[in-house]
Motif scaffolding. Structure first.
Motif, mmCIF file in Angstrom:
data_model
loop_
_atom_site.group_PDB
_atom_site.id
_atom_site.type_symbol
_atom_site.label_atom_id
_atom_site.label_comp_id
_atom_site.label_asym_id
_atom_site.label_seq_id
_atom_site.Cartn_x
_atom_site.Cartn_y
_atom_site.Cartn_z
ATOM 1 N N HIS A 42 0.850 -1.196 0.000
ATOM 2 C CA HIS A 42 0.000 0.000 0.000
ATOM 3 C C HIS A 42 0.880 1.237 0.000
ATOM 4 O O HIS A 42 1.847 1.323 0.751
ATOM 5 N N CYS A 48 -7.177 2.773 -3.084
ATOM 6 C CA CYS A 48 -7.534 2.138 -1.821
ATOM 7 C C CYS A 48 -7.999 0.705 -2.075
ATOM 8 O O CYS A 48 -8.848 0.470 -2.928
ATOM 9 N N LYS A 49 -7.441 -0.264 -1.345
ATOM 10 C CA LYS A 49 -7.763 -1.666 -1.595
ATOM 11 C C LYS A 49 -8.915 -2.182 -0.752
ATOM 12 O O LYS A 49 -9.788 -2.892 -1.227
ATOM 13 N N SER A 85 -5.092 0.562 4.891
ATOM 14 C CA SER A 85 -5.198 0.379 3.449
ATOM 15 C C SER A 85 -6.616 0.643 2.960
ATOM 16 O O SER A 85 -6.888 0.599 1.767
#
Length: 222
Positions: A42, A48-49, A85
């Protein structure tokens, strides 16, 4: 391996409050993966995951100064949740960090798309995100307190004691790696470790630090 639904039941306090269809949405979109050691998973400039449930291994969240100095903010290990993250889900939190795997790390990622939809219908989902983020900020404040107010010898002793309790007396770690963990320069860490070695607290070999006198180390850590 533990079934995914069992993992989510244990890791997500809001799981039982979801409908069967919503639970299935998370099961269908969850992404299990192994992040190789050293991988930065990240960055501030990346999309953004989502949140990452760490099954095994270790992630490190850190910031990087303009001069290239790294300061480790906190670490996330097996059984913990990494929410930084998914900071794009939390409008009140603007915090640019890098997240790196410090060893081969198994995670399950719950993507933003699924979490965003659920948080709009279930306040407890958003509450979980903020509660977990607040715990990480507590870790960050502890780190800043160490850097600002503690002597280097005590910071090093606290770190070594924590590592000793986590993995035993033999630490496979270079001075450079330890410096990144505690937010210092390698030369300073080397100087402190040499002092610890002279006092019989540790022994030093290339890439290894062995704790010899845990009582002395505990007293230094305070």
């Amino acid at each position: 391996m533990i079934p995914l639904d069992a993992l989510l039941t244990e890791a997500l306090p809001f799981w039982e409050g979801l409908s069967p269809q919503e639970q299935q949405l998370l099961l269908d979109t969850a992404v299990p993966s192994t992040i190789p050691k050293g991988t930065i998973t990240h960055r501030a400039d990346q999309d953004c995951k989502g949140i990452m449930l760490v099954l095994a291994g270790q992630l490190r969240a850190y910031i990087l100064s303009e001069e290239g100095r790294e300061v480790t903010l906190y670490r996330v290990q097996g059984g913990d949740t990494c929410v930084m993250s998914s900071s794009c889900l939390m409008d009140a939190i603007v915090f640019d960090v890098l997240i790196q795997a410090m060893e081969d790390t198994q995670v399950v990622t719950l993507p933003v798309t699924a979490l965003s939809a659920l948080s709009q219908r279930h306040p407890e989902v958003e509450l979980f995100l903020y509660k977990t983020a607040s715990e990480r900020f507590s870790d960050i404040m502890w780190t800043m307190q160490q850097i600002l107010f503690m002597g280097m010898d005590r910071r090093a002793a606290i770190f070594l004691w924590d590592e000793y309790t986590r993995q035993g007396p033999v630490l496979s770690m270079t001075h450079e790696e330890m410096a990144r963990y505690i937010g210092s320069a390698r030369e300073v860490v080397t100087k402190v470790l040499k002092y610890f070695a002279q006092e019989g607290i540790v022994s030093l070999r290339r890439g290894k630090i062995t704790i010899l006198d845990k009582e002395k180390l505990r007293q230094l850590a305070g």
